[in-house]
Design a protein around this motif. Structure first.
Motif, PDB file in Angstrom:
ATOM      1  N   LEU A 140       0.828  -1.209   0.000  1.00 17.97           N
ATOM      2  CA  LEU A 140       0.000   0.000   0.000  1.00 17.97           C
ATOM      3  C   LEU A 140       0.860   1.256   0.000  1.00 17.97           C
ATOM      4  CD1 LEU A 140      -2.762  -1.186   2.492  1.00 17.97           C
ATOM      5  CD2 LEU A 140      -3.121  -0.620   0.075  1.00 17.97           C
ATOM      6  N   ARG A 141       1.971   1.221   0.710  1.00 19.89           N
ATOM      7  CA  ARG A 141       2.892   2.358   0.695  1.00 19.89           C
ATOM      8  C   ARG A 141       3.487   2.554  -0.695  1.00 19.89           C
ATOM      9  NH1 ARG A 141       3.884   4.327   5.758  1.00 19.89           N
ATOM     10  NH2 ARG A 141       3.553   2.896   7.517  1.00 19.89           N
ATOM     11  N   GLU A 142       3.837   1.457  -1.347  1.00 18.48           N
ATOM     12  CA  GLU A 142       4.375   1.529  -2.700  1.00 18.48           C
ATOM     13  C   GLU A 142       3.352   2.119  -3.659  1.00 18.48           C
ATOM     14  OE1 GLU A 142       5.449  -2.479  -3.474  1.00 18.48           O
ATOM     15  OE2 GLU A 142       7.311  -2.395  -2.323  1.00 18.48           O
ATOM     16  N   ARG A 143       2.099   1.736  -3.512  1.00 23.55           N
ATOM     17  CA  ARG A 143       1.036   2.283  -4.355  1.00 23.55           C
ATOM     18  C   ARG A 143       0.899   3.784  -4.146  1.00 23.55           C
ATOM     19  NH1 ARG A 143      -4.280  -1.564  -3.959  1.00 23.55           N
ATOM     20  NH2 ARG A 143      -3.574  -3.253  -5.319  1.00 23.55           N
ATOM     21  N   ALA A 144       0.951   4.198  -2.903  1.00 27.21           N
ATOM     22  CA  ALA A 144       0.802   5.628  -2.596  1.00 27.21           C
ATOM     23  C   ALA A 144       1.916   6.431  -3.244  1.00 27.21           C
ATOM     24  CB  ALA A 144       0.804   5.832  -1.086  1.00 27.21           C
ATOM     25  N   VAL A 145       3.131   5.908  -3.235  1.00 25.24           N
ATOM     26  CA  VAL A 145       4.249   6.589  -3.880  1.00 25.24           C
ATOM     27  C   VAL A 145       4.047   6.671  -5.394  1.00 25.24           C
ATOM     28  CG1 VAL A 145       6.728   6.432  -4.396  1.00 25.24           C
ATOM     29  CG2 VAL A 145       5.904   6.008  -2.069  1.00 25.24           C
ATOM     30  N   GLN A 146       3.597   5.560  -5.974  1.00 26.60           N
ATOM     31  CA  GLN A 146       3.354   5.532  -7.412  1.00 26.60           C
ATOM     32  C   GLN A 146       2.265   6.520  -7.808  1.00 26.60           C
ATOM     33  OE1 GLN A 146       2.437   1.424  -8.107  1.00 26.60           O
ATOM     34  NE2 GLN A 146       4.563   0.749  -7.893  1.00 26.60           N
ATOM     35  N   ASN A 147       1.227   6.633  -6.982  1.00 29.24           N
ATOM     36  CA  ASN A 147       0.120   7.560  -7.295  1.00 29.24           C
ATOM     37  C   ASN A 147       0.534   9.020  -7.208  1.00 29.24           C
ATOM     38  OD1 ASN A 147      -1.618   5.408  -7.719  1.00 29.24           O
ATOM     39  ND2 ASN A 147      -2.379   5.394  -5.614  1.00 29.24           N
ATOM     40  N   GLU A 148       1.565   9.282  -6.419  1.00 29.08           N
ATOM     41  CA  GLU A 148       2.046  10.664  -6.279  1.00 29.08           C
ATOM     42  C   GLU A 148       2.896  11.113  -7.468  1.00 29.08           C
ATOM     43  OE1 GLU A 148       4.087  10.754  -2.595  1.00 29.08           O
ATOM     44  OE2 GLU A 148       2.256  10.672  -1.365  1.00 29.08           O
ATOM     45  N   LYS A 149       3.387  10.133  -8.239  1.00 26.95           N
ATOM     46  CA  LYS A 149       4.276  10.482  -9.366  1.00 26.95           C
ATOM     47  C   LYS A 149       3.476  11.031 -10.544  1.00 26.95           C
ATOM     48  CE  LYS A 149       7.876   7.119  -8.220  1.00 26.95           C
ATOM     49  NZ  LYS A 149       8.601   5.910  -8.637  1.00 26.95           N
TER      50      LYS A 149
END
Length: 232
Positions: free
Chosen positions: A223-232
């Protein structure tokens, strides 16, 4: 137009993780990820949480779901899911052509997009009786043998044990994230239909099913990885 009901079965008891269905995952209870995905999908008319546990039902209400207090004898460790669905149908009384989307609360990586795509796929195959979400596994297991008696027996038939892997069919494992079926098809035997099934393919990563504390750690990382990807 048939109604679409999401049903989330979330009993209170759990051996591996106490109160697993509302165990904390990042800043929310585990159940919240399923309820938010159902709401954000934009294709569900009403979402119900079936539970014997008042705390779980309070969380369901907080996140905007309807509550269905489950009969306690349907909430034991050994209780199957089919009678829980039947209880929902007998009490809510959806029409025969209405659609039920069963969403296990232990699949926090299942997204709104997964639900939308799966429902669209189900509607595109009017001759199917049910859809289940799956992920692909190695077809090498078709070459396996079954023990337990004097002799070994080929799991998938004599010819498969001596067939090259590249000539074997693909294999898919249910991940428990999504089941879709019509009320009429369920009520024929009061079971999720076991024939005329179509798959909705998900990735191995998104197919994580929470069963142990280690699974919660994996889900948190993803979920943390997804959040980072969504911020890009």
């Amino acid at each position: 137009m048939p109604n679409v009901f999401a049903l989330v079965p979330a009993r209170g008891g759990s051996k591996g993780i106490p109160q697993k269905n509302i165990a904390p995952l990042l800043d929310q209870p585990l159940l919240a990820y399923t309820l938010q995905a159902a709401q954000e999908a934009g294709v569900i008319d009403t979402t119900y949480v079936s539970s014997d546990d008042d705390q779980i039902l309070s969380v369901a209400h907080y996140y905007g779901a309807e509550r269905l207090k489950r009969d306690p004898h349907l909430a034991r460790d050994e209780s199957p899911t089919d009678p829980v669905i039947a209880e929902f149908i007998h009490r809510i009384k959806p029409a025969g052509k209405d659609i039920i989307v069963l969403l296990q609360p232990t699949s926090p990586l299942r997204t709104a997009a997964h639900i939308r795509e799966a429902l669209a796929e189900f509607r595109d195959f009017p001759t199917c009786h049910s859809l289940i979400s799956v992920y692909e596994i190695s077809n090498k297991y078709m070459k396996a043998y079954v023990g337990g008696s004097e002799f070994l027996h080929p799991l998938a038939g004599e010819h498969t044990s001596y067939t090259r892997r590249q000539d074997l069919p693909s294999l898919y494992m249910p991940n428990g994230a999504i089941y879709i079926f019509k009320v009429d098809d369920f009520m024929r035997e009061e079971k999720i239909p076991r024939t005329h099934i179509i798959p909705y393919l998900m990735s191995n990563l998104d197919s994580l099913d929470i069963d142990t504390p280690a699974d919660l750690v994996i889900a948190e990382q993803r979920l943390r990885e997804r959040a980072v990807q969504n911020e890009k």
